[in-house]
Design an enzyme around this catalytic site. Structure first.
Site, PDB file in Angstrom:
ATOM      1  N   LYS A 198     -45.473  88.595 -27.521  1.00  0.00           N
ATOM      2  CA  LYS A 198     -44.228  88.566 -27.445  1.00  0.00           C
ATOM      3  C   LYS A 198     -43.417  88.857 -28.683  1.00  0.00           C
ATOM      4  O   LYS A 198     -43.849  88.688 -29.820  1.00  0.00           O
ATOM      5  CB  LYS A 198     -43.735  86.980 -26.663  1.00  0.00           C
ATOM      6  N   SER A 220     -34.210  80.154 -20.600  1.00  0.00           N
ATOM      7  CA  SER A 220     -34.311  80.428 -21.828  1.00  0.00           C
ATOM      8  C   SER A 220     -33.730  82.038 -22.394  1.00  0.00           C
ATOM      9  O   SER A 220     -33.122  82.150 -23.279  1.00  0.00           O
ATOM     10  CB  SER A 220     -35.621  80.315 -22.854  1.00  0.00           C
ATOM     11  N   HIS A 270     -35.286  72.048 -19.931  1.00  0.00           N
ATOM     12  CA  HIS A 270     -36.604  71.624 -20.505  1.00  0.00           C
ATOM     13  C   HIS A 270     -36.476  70.230 -20.945  1.00  0.00           C
ATOM     14  O   HIS A 270     -37.358  69.427 -20.361  1.00  0.00           O
ATOM     15  CB  HIS A 270     -36.981  72.377 -21.818  1.00  0.00           C
ATOM     16  N   ARG A 312     -36.909  75.617 -10.437  1.00  0.00           N
ATOM     17  CA  ARG A 312     -35.551  75.600 -10.360  1.00  0.00           C
ATOM     18  C   ARG A 312     -34.858  75.834  -9.073  1.00  0.00           C
ATOM     19  O   ARG A 312     -33.943  75.325  -8.604  1.00  0.00           O
ATOM     20  CB  ARG A 312     -34.778  76.433 -11.689  1.00  0.00           C
TER      21      ARG A 312
END
Ligand code: PNS
Length: 190
Positions: free
Chosen positions: A43, A132, A19, A94
């Site tokens: 979440k 993460s 990040h 990514r």
């Protein structure tokens, strides 16, 4: 001269070196960049939104990015971007595996708000496997996350894990004590 403002939305639970790499790249091409943490009540996060905000702010301060700020939002990303008068949404890609989901999201966002552009940037290759979710998993299973997140984040994650382990141990001890108590009283009755 037109100034370009972008938002970089995400969960950042916790923020990683990937990040930070993307924030640095974004800060170089946009006049203003707002790192926007989604407040998602559905979440079950490792860190509260307030903790994530503090970590991101400290990372940005340490790195000295003076055109980057941190904010939180809920609802649609495009609505938030419009409220802020931003023209672009920054997202990281990514690997090819990210592409399908990111493309779908970018096209949906374009459908909702055609004037907003999504800009994809790639973090450094050394972060291409980093997420993460994996940081949380490695930390929860006792692995080192030292090169994956900034030191201040690693410290916070370690603190979380210590608290969780203490809590687990206390629960185990309490369970053991209560089952021992029950078997003692059964023996007495017998
Ligand atoms: O870090 P993440 O979890 O990959 O970020 C995903 C995020 C926050 C960018 C995405 O879930 C999002 O934009 N949520 C806000 C709700 C929304 O706008 N949904 C429609 C997206 S097409």
């Amino acid at each position: 001269m037109k100034r370009i403002k972008a938002i970089y939305p995400g969960s950042f639970d916790p923020p990683t070196n990937g990040h930070l790499d993307l924030i640095e790249r974004g800060s170089k091409i946009f006049d203003e960049l707002v790192v926007a943490i989604l407040r998602n009540p559905e979440k079950d996060p490792l860190f509260s939104v307030a903790d994530r905000r503090k970590m991101l702010e400290a990372m940005i301060l340490t790195a000295g990015f003076d055109n980057v700020s941190v904010d939180t939002f809920d609802g649609l990303t495009v609505d938030y971007a419009l409220r802020l008068d931003a023209q672009a949404i920054l997202r990281g890609i990514r690997a090819i595996s990210d592409y399908e989901y990111e493309l779908q999201m970018a096209l949906m966002n374009r459908k909702l708000q055609p004037a907003l552009e999504t800009v994809f940037m790639m973090p450094a290759e050394k972060y291409s496997y980093l997420s993460s979710r994996l940081v949380r998993e490695v930390a929860q299973l006792g692995g080192s996350i030292d090169c994956l997140v900034p030191e201040l984040v690693a410290q916070k994650v370690r603190e979380k894990m210590d608290v969780a382990h203490k809590f687990e141990n206390a629960e185990q001890l309490a369970g053991k004590a209560s089952s021992e108590g029950k078997s003692r009283s059964r023996k007495k009755k017998a």
